[in-house]
Write a protein that holds these residues in place. Structure first.
Motif, PDB file in Angstrom:
ATOM      1  N   SER A  95      26.892 -28.615  -3.521  1.00  0.00           N
ATOM      2  CA  SER A  95      26.201 -27.440  -3.008  1.00  0.00           C
ATOM      3  C   SER A  95      24.798 -27.338  -3.600  1.00  0.00           C
ATOM      4  CB  SER A  95      27.007 -26.177  -3.321  1.00  0.00           C
ATOM      5  OG  SER A  95      26.420 -25.042  -2.734  1.00  0.00           O
TER       6      SER A  95
ATOM      7  N   ASP B  93      29.503 -20.669  -6.135  1.00  0.00           N
ATOM      8  CA  ASP B  93      29.543 -21.947  -5.434  1.00  0.00           C
ATOM      9  C   ASP B  93      28.580 -22.939  -6.076  1.00  0.00           C
ATOM     10  OD1 ASP B  93      29.930 -23.890  -3.367  1.00  0.00           O
ATOM     11  OD2 ASP B  93      28.134 -23.131  -2.373  1.00  0.00           O
TER      12      ASP B  93
ATOM     13  N   ARG C 121      27.312 -16.823  -3.717  1.00  0.00           N
ATOM     14  CA  ARG C 121      26.815 -18.200  -3.709  1.00  0.00           C
ATOM     15  C   ARG C 121      26.574 -18.724  -5.115  1.00  0.00           C
ATOM     16  NH1 ARG C 121      27.054 -22.123   0.003  1.00  0.00           N
ATOM     17  NH2 ARG C 121      26.015 -20.917   1.650  1.00  0.00           N
TER      18      ARG C 121
ATOM     19  N   GLU D 212      26.471 -22.629   6.005  1.00  0.00           N
ATOM     20  CA  GLU D 212      26.516 -23.604   4.909  1.00  0.00           C
ATOM     21  C   GLU D 212      25.142 -23.857   4.305  1.00  0.00           C
ATOM     22  OE1 GLU D 212      29.171 -24.890   3.625  1.00  0.00           O
ATOM     23  OE2 GLU D 212      30.718 -24.451   5.109  1.00  0.00           O
TER      24      GLU D 212
ATOM     25  N   LYS E   4      32.758 -17.974  -1.395  1.00  0.00           N
ATOM     26  CA  LYS E   4      31.667 -18.960  -1.450  1.00  0.00           C
ATOM     27  C   LYS E   4      30.381 -18.394  -0.886  1.00  0.00           C
ATOM     28  CE  LYS E   4      30.500 -23.510   0.457  1.00  0.00           C
ATOM     29  NZ  LYS E   4      31.010 -24.678   1.200  1.00  0.00           N
TER      30      LYS E   4
END
Length: 476
Positions: free
Chosen positions: A169, A162, A159, A467, A155
């Motif tokens: 996201s 993701d 990215r 995150e 992830k």
């Protein structure tokens, strides 16, 4: 690459070759006139089930689901703004184009569609495919549409996968951008000028941190990635710009954790004729706006900030009066080995106080030894007008009534040099260029630095700074 992955890629490459053999460019240069899927939905909010329209649109996005074969099929298409159902019919496209859509277009492919809006019998807004184009053939399959990316390492390292597989996201990073836009709007509305200062600097400063070092071949000298924008921005205050801010990257050669990344985004602003009380007032006005931009619904009440002094906060948590002890006494009270006094104070505060500050809090009036750029607090020897802002157990802002006496600043730099000699590898180096600027006169000034990544973590209810960074630093 596993054998299964290799087989899947081989099949997709075969379809790529078939598209080219049919005279179709599977990677065209452009596809003008695209409308967002959200715009299509917003134009038809109350279309009754089974209703037809004559409204035509051009949309583009990634194929994420497909149902049906033969004479009719349904395809789900996703762009940044949302998802829409497509209906492909052989009586509209013809047998050849329908067959090509069903056999040569895979999940994960990017396509463009010209279509007509209607509502399905179940009431789902749908675009009938009048024409389509392949915009990019995906040679690798997308993440599983149901489970998405379960592996955290993948992830963060990829990215793009993701974002491809997770609407949540995508929404998070869109919201992050809105928070920064609202921050910029607030400052612009109040007469601040956005500026840019060097990232490569001949001398680092403005924070207690270890720098990254690089070398400029042509100049034949080492340079540092900036750890803060502070000293350059205050030189602009000297120059008469009066209200300035910069939003950009800083770099600190430190560990990676849930609240640290060696490359991070911060805003610093400086305001002439203001002090740290004025800066606190600005933060109190700004934070509810940023919370609203984020759609914040957590436990933190951003409308109210508590105030407590640095010394009182430690005394309240531990019973230790740090101002009454030297380094040896403080180390003994903490039960640790002797270090430089500022490091001991910082460690005690970080361990005993910071995690308890859940609701918004200004910790004010720091010891001078911890704050080489802050102005003395009148009537409080050894204390300066500095605050740090905390919420959710995390510090997100650091601010001063800025020191503008060049002789005092020189003495503070000299003290920092002594701390470095005692073993503090995050002490400030002596910056003669900054003292030179102060000798030309800097007006009374209030300034602040806010860590945007940490702020976004709190406003979006995340657990880790990784995150909210598109590409966080990762161990090899």
């Amino acid at each position: 690459m596993t054998g299964d992955e290799s087989d899947l890629i081989a099949v997709r490459r075969g379809k790529l070759a078939a598209l080219r053999q049919a005279g179709i460019d599977p990677f065209p240069a452009s596809y003008p006139g695209v409308t967002t899927i959200a715009s299509v939905r917003e134009a038809h909010p109350d279309l009754a089930a089974g209703a037809e329209t004559e409204s035509q649109y051009r949309v583009a996005g990634r194929v994420v689901q497909r149902r049906g074969q033969g004479k009719m099929a349904f395809i789900d298409l996703v762009d940044r703004s949302g998802r829409i159902q497509l209906q492909a019919r052989v009586d509209v496209l013809g047998e050849e184009r329908m067959e090509r859509l069903l056999t040569l277009v895979d999940l994960g492919d990017l396509i463009g569609v010209d279509g007509t809006v209607f509502s399905s019998r179940r009431g789902e807004l749908t675009l009938r495919v009048d024409d389509y184009a392949v915009l990019a053939k995906a040679l690798r399959p997308p993440p599983d549409k149901h489970s998405g990316l379960q592996d955290v390492e993948t992830k963060f390292r990829h990215r793009e996968l993701d974002l491809m597989s997770s609407e949540e996201s995508r929404a998070l990073f869109v919201t992050r951008a809105r928070i920064i836009a609202e921050l910029r709007r607030y400052l612009d509305e109040d007469g601040f000028i956005e500026v840019e200062t060097p990232i490569l600097q001949p001398l680092y400063g403005g924070a207690a941190a270890r720098p990254f070092t690089t070398h400029h071949n042509e100049l034949g000298r080492d340079l540092y990635l900036r750890i803060a924008t502070e000293l350059y921005l205050k030189r602009l205050i000297v120059g008469g710009l009066e209200r300035v801010y910069e939003i950009g990257k800083n770099f600190r050669n430190e560990g990676v954790s849930h609240k640290h990344n060696p490359e991070f985004t911060a805003v610093e602003w400086y305001e002439a004729y203001a002090d740290y009380e004025d800066v606190m007032t600005r933060v109190e006005a700004l934070m509810p706006r940023l919370a609203a931009a984020a759609g914040y619904e957590g436990e933190i009440d951003w409308s109210t900030f508590r105030r407590i002094s640095f010394v009182d906060s430690i005394r309240e948590a531990t019973g230790i009066d740090v101002m009454a002890l030297d380094a040896a006494g403080l180390a003994a009270a903490m039960g640790v080995e002797v270090e430089a006094w500022p490091q001991l104070c910082d460690a005690l505060f970080s361990k005993s106080v910071e995690p308890t500050l859940i609701q918004p809090t200004f910790v004010i009036d720091y010891p001078k030894a911890l704050s080489p750029f802050a102005k003395d607090k009148p009537g409080a020897p050894g204390v300066v007008e500095r605050f740090e802002a905390f919420a959710g157990g995390v510090e997100f802002a650091n601010a001063f009534t800025e020191l503008n006496d060049p002789d005092e600043q020189r003495e503070r730099f000299e003290a920092q040099v002594r701390y470095a000699e005692e073993g503090d590898d995050e002490a400030q180096p002596y910056d003669e260029s900054f003292v030179f600027a102060l000798e030309h006169g800097m007006p009374p000034t209030g300034g602040i630095g806010i860590g945007i990544d940490r702020l976004v973590v709190m406003l979006l209810g995340q657990r880790s700074i990784r995150e909210v960074l598109l590409f966080p630093a990762m161990r090899s």
